[in-house]
Structure formats: C-alpha cells, structure tokens
Design a protein around this motif. Structure first.
Motif, PDB file in Angstrom:
ATOM      1  N   LEU A 153       0.666  -1.203  -0.033  1.00 47.51           N
ATOM      2  CA  LEU A 153      -0.049   0.114   0.073  1.00 47.51           C
ATOM      3  C   LEU A 153       0.794   1.216   0.078  1.00 47.51           C
ATOM      4  O   LEU A 153       0.614   2.040  -0.809  1.00 47.51           O
ATOM      5  CB  LEU A 153      -0.880   0.122   1.183  1.00 47.51           C
ATOM      6  N   LEU A 154       1.786   1.198   0.720  1.00 52.99           N
ATOM      7  CA  LEU A 154       2.968   2.367   0.779  1.00 52.99           C
ATOM      8  C   LEU A 154       3.579   2.448  -0.739  1.00 52.99           C
ATOM      9  O   LEU A 154       3.735   3.523  -1.012  1.00 52.99           O
ATOM     10  CB  LEU A 154       4.022   2.018   1.762  1.00 52.99           C
ATOM     11  N   ARG A 155       3.861   1.558  -1.264  1.00 48.21           N
ATOM     12  CA  ARG A 155       4.247   1.407  -2.612  1.00 48.21           C
ATOM     13  C   ARG A 155       3.440   2.353  -3.428  1.00 48.21           C
ATOM     14  O   ARG A 155       3.611   3.073  -4.314  1.00 48.21           O
ATOM     15  CB  ARG A 155       4.715   0.120  -3.133  1.00 48.21           C
ATOM     16  N   TRP A 156       2.013   1.887  -3.349  1.00 45.58           N
ATOM     17  CA  TRP A 156       0.939   2.424  -4.331  1.00 45.58           C
ATOM     18  C   TRP A 156       0.867   3.982  -4.331  1.00 45.58           C
ATOM     19  O   TRP A 156       0.967   4.707  -4.889  1.00 45.58           O
ATOM     20  CB  TRP A 156      -0.355   1.929  -3.949  1.00 45.58           C
ATOM     21  N   VAL A 157       0.874   4.249  -2.888  1.00 40.85           N
ATOM     22  CA  VAL A 157       0.659   5.915  -2.502  1.00 40.85           C
ATOM     23  C   VAL A 157       1.923   6.672  -3.100  1.00 40.85           C
ATOM     24  O   VAL A 157       1.899   7.662  -3.567  1.00 40.85           O
ATOM     25  CB  VAL A 157       0.741   5.991  -1.157  1.00 40.85           C
ATOM     26  N   ASP A 159       3.860   5.681  -5.459  1.00 40.77           N
ATOM     27  CA  ASP A 159       4.047   5.615  -7.007  1.00 40.77           C
ATOM     28  C   ASP A 159       2.938   6.639  -7.545  1.00 40.77           C
ATOM     29  O   ASP A 159       3.172   7.344  -8.579  1.00 40.77           O
ATOM     30  CB  ASP A 159       3.588   4.200  -7.588  1.00 40.77           C
ATOM     31  N   ALA A 160       1.803   6.754  -6.864  1.00 41.43           N
ATOM     32  CA  ALA A 160       0.713   7.589  -7.234  1.00 41.43           C
ATOM     33  C   ALA A 160       1.383   9.194  -7.174  1.00 41.43           C
ATOM     34  O   ALA A 160       1.247  10.015  -8.107  1.00 41.43           O
ATOM     35  CB  ALA A 160      -0.637   7.563  -6.515  1.00 41.43           C
ATOM     36  N   PHE A 161       2.006   9.376  -5.951  1.00 40.12           N
ATOM     37  CA  PHE A 161       2.649  10.676  -5.906  1.00 40.12           C
ATOM     38  C   PHE A 161       3.770  11.012  -6.875  1.00 40.12           C
ATOM     39  O   PHE A 161       3.820  11.962  -7.589  1.00 40.12           O
ATOM     40  CB  PHE A 161       3.168  10.738  -4.424  1.00 40.12           C
ATOM     41  N   THR A 162       4.574  10.078  -6.822  1.00 40.91           N
ATOM     42  CA  THR A 162       5.883  10.050  -7.924  1.00 40.91           C
ATOM     43  C   THR A 162       5.318  10.491  -9.262  1.00 40.91           C
ATOM     44  O   THR A 162       5.771  11.406 -10.095  1.00 40.91           O
ATOM     45  CB  THR A 162       6.634   9.005  -7.912  1.00 40.91           C
ATOM     46  N   ASP A 163       4.304   9.700  -9.662  1.00 34.75           N
ATOM     47  CA  ASP A 163       3.836   9.886 -11.287  1.00 34.75           C
ATOM     48  C   ASP A 163       3.219  11.238 -11.410  1.00 34.75           C
ATOM     49  O   ASP A 163       3.195  11.757 -12.292  1.00 34.75           O
ATOM     50  CB  ASP A 163       2.872   8.763 -11.685  1.00 34.75           C
ATOM     51  N   SER A 164       2.410  11.500 -10.351  1.00 34.34           N
ATOM     52  CA  SER A 164       1.791  12.870 -10.491  1.00 34.34           C
ATOM     53  C   SER A 164       2.714  14.101 -10.272  1.00 34.34           C
ATOM     54  O   SER A 164       2.559  14.932 -11.384  1.00 34.34           O
ATOM     55  CB  SER A 164       0.665  12.769  -9.197  1.00 34.34           C
ATOM     56  N   PHE A 165       3.600  14.142  -9.401  1.00 37.28           N
ATOM     57  CA  PHE A 165       4.476  15.331  -9.473  1.00 37.28           C
ATOM     58  C   PHE A 165       5.433  15.352 -10.520  1.00 37.28           C
ATOM     59  O   PHE A 165       5.573  16.236 -11.212  1.00 37.28           O
ATOM     60  CB  PHE A 165       5.343  15.174  -8.194  1.00 37.28           C
ATOM     61  N   LEU A 166       5.815  14.204 -11.211  1.00 35.71           N
ATOM     62  CA  LEU A 166       6.508  14.173 -12.511  1.00 35.71           C
ATOM     63  C   LEU A 166       5.725  14.408 -13.931  1.00 35.71           C
ATOM     64  O   LEU A 166       6.195  15.365 -14.517  1.00 35.71           O
ATOM     65  CB  LEU A 166       7.212  12.610 -12.560  1.00 35.71           C
ATOM     66  N   THR A 167       4.746  13.931 -13.851  1.00 34.42           N
ATOM     67  CA  THR A 167       3.796  14.260 -15.073  1.00 34.42           C
ATOM     68  C   THR A 167       3.467  15.799 -14.874  1.00 34.42           C
ATOM     69  O   THR A 167       3.535  16.498 -15.908  1.00 34.42           O
ATOM     70  CB  THR A 167       2.308  13.588 -14.807  1.00 34.42           C
ATOM     71  N   ALA A 168       3.059  16.464 -13.660  1.00 37.63           N
ATOM     72  CA  ALA A 168       2.795  17.856 -13.633  1.00 37.63           C
ATOM     73  C   ALA A 168       3.865  18.531 -13.982  1.00 37.63           C
ATOM     74  O   ALA A 168       3.827  19.985 -14.719  1.00 37.63           O
ATOM     75  CB  ALA A 168       2.293  18.093 -12.042  1.00 37.63           C
ATOM     76  N   GLY A 196       8.843   2.625   4.988  1.00 43.88           N
ATOM     77  CA  GLY A 196       8.912   1.107   4.955  1.00 43.88           C
ATOM     78  C   GLY A 196       8.638   0.512   3.634  1.00 43.88           C
ATOM     79  O   GLY A 196       8.373  -0.817   3.900  1.00 43.88           O
ATOM     80  N   ALA A 197       8.196   1.418   2.718  1.00 44.15           N
ATOM     81  CA  ALA A 197       8.139   0.888   1.429  1.00 44.15           C
ATOM     82  C   ALA A 197       9.367  -0.055   0.662  1.00 44.15           C
ATOM     83  O   ALA A 197      10.345   0.130   0.996  1.00 44.15           O
ATOM     84  CB  ALA A 197       7.466   2.155   0.259  1.00 44.15           C
ATOM     85  N   THR A 198       8.958  -0.871   0.063  1.00 45.83           N
ATOM     86  CA  THR A 198      10.027  -1.673  -0.641  1.00 45.83           C
ATOM     87  C   THR A 198       9.549  -1.827  -2.009  1.00 45.83           C
ATOM     88  O   THR A 198       8.679  -1.485  -2.559  1.00 45.83           O
ATOM     89  CB  THR A 198      10.117  -3.088  -0.034  1.00 45.83           C
ATOM     90  N   ASP A 199      10.742  -2.491  -3.015  1.00 43.38           N
ATOM     91  CA  ASP A 199      10.511  -2.803  -4.226  1.00 43.38           C
ATOM     92  C   ASP A 199      10.085  -1.596  -4.925  1.00 43.38           C
ATOM     93  O   ASP A 199       9.091  -1.619  -5.802  1.00 43.38           O
ATOM     94  CB  ASP A 199       9.579  -3.717  -4.555  1.00 43.38           C
ATOM     95  N   LEU A 200      10.681  -0.435  -4.793  1.00 44.96           N
ATOM     96  CA  LEU A 200      10.141   0.931  -5.570  1.00 44.96           C
ATOM     97  C   LEU A 200      10.723   1.130  -6.949  1.00 44.96           C
ATOM     98  O   LEU A 200      11.913   0.472  -7.132  1.00 44.96           O
ATOM     99  CB  LEU A 200      10.495   1.867  -4.399  1.00 44.96           C
ATOM    100  N   PRO A 201      10.144   1.781  -7.836  1.00 47.62           N
ATOM    101  CA  PRO A 201      10.452   1.689  -9.151  1.00 47.62           C
ATOM    102  C   PRO A 201      11.846   2.537  -9.201  1.00 47.62           C
ATOM    103  O   PRO A 201      11.880   3.750  -8.408  1.00 47.62           O
ATOM    104  CB  PRO A 201       9.442   2.474  -9.892  1.00 47.62           C
ATOM    105  N   GLN A 202      12.637   2.381 -10.130  1.00 50.50           N
ATOM    106  CA  GLN A 202      13.902   3.333 -10.195  1.00 50.50           C
ATOM    107  C   GLN A 202      14.021   3.963 -11.594  1.00 50.50           C
ATOM    108  O   GLN A 202      15.044   4.858 -11.860  1.00 50.50           O
ATOM    109  CB  GLN A 202      15.221   2.292 -10.211  1.00 50.50           C
TER     110      GLN A 202
END
Length: 308
Positions: A153-157, A159-168, A196-202
C-alpha cells in the motif's frame, strides 16, 4: 462550488484575476498557515547537519521546488482514490472533509521537509508518520484487510505521488530535471523507503509498469469510497476565495490523468485546462520569489549560493 464545476463546458476556461500581492499572501497562508510562508517547520530547515536526503539542486529539488506541485498534489490525491485499500483507509481514518486545509498543510510539510531538510529531520518526520500509519487498519470492500503500514500500500501511495509530481512538472514546470525523469524516480524512492516501502521503481518505465499492475486489480477504481472521495476532490471544503483557483488546478490535474483513470473517477478531461493552470502558475511565480522559503532555508544551511 459544486461537483458540476468540473463538468465539461463550452466556454473557455479563464484564469482567475486577482490582486497579485493578495494572491501571494493567500497562497502562502493556505499551504503553511503563515502569510510569509515560514512556519516553524520551515525555519527548522535552516538548521541541522549539512546533508540532505536528496541531492541539492538535483531532480527532487527541481520538481518539488516548482509550483507545478500544486497540480501534482491534486492529481496524486485523485490517483490515490482509485486503490481500494488506500481510499477506504482515507474514508475511515482521515478527517479530510472537516480538516481539508490541515491535511493539505501536513502533506506539504512532509514533502518539503523530506526534500529540503537534513537527513535527521527527515528521518524524525518519517518516524512520526510511521507511528500514525500503525493506527490506520481495517477491512477493504473486498474483505481483504488493509494497513497503512503495508509495504504494498505504501508503494501504491508513493507511485501515485511520484507519477503525479513528475507528470505535472513535465506539463507545467519551467526547469529541466537534472538527469531526466528516471533520475527523479530513482532519487525520490528514498522518501518512501523511510516509511517502510519496498520494491520501489527506479525508472519511469518501472513506475508505469507498477501502476499498470495495480490497475489490473478487479477492485481498482470501484471501491464504494472512491466515488465519494472523487466528488469531494471536485468540490473540496475550501474557503470561498480559494475555490476558483482550485477549480483551475483540479481541471489541469484531471487533464493529465490516464484517460481510463479519469473515467473511473468521473472526471472530465478538458482541452485547455493545462494552459489555464500554467497561466495561473505564471502569475504566482511573478508574485512570489523564484525560490521557496524552504529552499532558501536549505541553501542557507548547506552554504549554497541563492539562485539569481
């Protein structure tokens, strides 16, 4: 403002006109609670060790130092509403309806401290967030338990933030990202690791692949709370003076969503929304300093020259 304020319309979207110094004070007060934009937690960024969780003047400083984050933040909240466990946790444990501005300020505080403060301060802030997450548990609409401390769940949050800030930033930012989008994705993973998130995109490709994996969940975008949260994001409980500017930001955020995600949220994607948001951001950039109080504080702490 009602939910219909984000419905399609034939008239061109207009940037709200206002007295520029007043707009600057309103903006600073909304995000920080202080008309000068320097609440105590910003002042603390000027103290501490001469280190930083991310590279000074690197990808995260450029992306998070841009006013494109105004659109990115709204977009991130829209995306979070699509994941069943995340949106149920928000609905059951968050006071977003009665403390909208407080939640906005706490999110801003987390982003700013993690980006600009020293490592020890970022770690202490993360520890406080982890403690809060431990109390956010429950059962999702599909009967599966959820926990805000769950790495998935931490990874989803994240990823959503990273994608959004990057896209914006790519749509609205004025500065090139050092190293490009991949560098930002890799660097900003450090913030989620603190929680505590793991397996995060690089890389940006890995980020998109992970988002598609979440989209493959049969419950994606179909939780009972999704519609309620999406409706709230169309018309949040903001003071009247902020509603027209927010509408511009929300329309731009919706316009940059994946079309399938926007459809699940019932959000229109209006032509011209990004252009209108860029016009409003240009006004704010003219009214405010070229760097935020937080970045100026970080530069002071690190002995870096202020940009001209």
């Amino acid at each position: 403002m009602t939910a219909s304020d984000l419905s399609p319309a034939s008239e061109p979207l207009q940037v709200p006109q206002a007295n520029v110094p007043l707009v600057a004070r309103m903006f600073r007060t909304l995000l920080s609670g202080d008309p000068n934009g320097t609440p105590p937690w910003v002042a603390r960024i000027a103290t501490g060790d001469a280190d930083c969780l991310v590279e000074p003047d690197g990808p995260s400083w450029v992306v998070h130092g841009s006013l494109s984050t105004l659109v990115g933040g709204v977009r991130a909240l829209m995306m979070q509403a699509l994941q069943p466990g995340a949106v149920t946790g928000v609905a059951e444990h968050s006071a977003y309806r009665t403390d909208t501005i407080g939640r906005l300020r706490r999110t801003t505080q987390w982003l700013v401290i993690t980006t600009f403060a020293d490592v020890a301060t970022a770690q202490a802030t993360a520890a406080a967030v982890r403690s809060m997450h431990e109390r956010v548990t429950g059962t999702g609409p599909d009967g599966r338990p959820y926990s805000a401390s769950d790495p998935d769940l931490l990874r989803w949050v994240h990823d959503a933030f990273t994608d959004s800030f990057l896209t914006a930033h790519l749509a609205l930012g004025s500065r090139e990202i050092p190293g490009g989008p991949d560098a930002y994705v890799a660097e900003w993973a450090a913030s989620a690791e603190l929680l505590g998130a793991t397996d995060l995109p690089q890389t940006q490709a890995e980020l998109r692949a992970q988002l598609d994996e979440y989209r493959a969940d049969p419950g994606f975008g179909r939780a009972p709370a999704t519609e309620d949260v999406a409706a709230f994001l169309r018309a949040p409980n903001l003071p009247i003076a902020y509603r027209a500017p927010y509408r511009v930001l929300a329309l731009a955020a919706a316009a940059t969503l994946d079309p399938a995600d926007a459809a699940l949220l019932g959000l229109p994607q209006r032509p011209g929304a990004v252009r209108a948001a860029r016009g409003m951001i240009d006004i704010l950039m003219w009214a405010l300093s070229s760097t935020s109080p937080a970045e100026r504080a970080a530069r002071m702490r690190l002995g870096l020259q202020q940009p001209g």
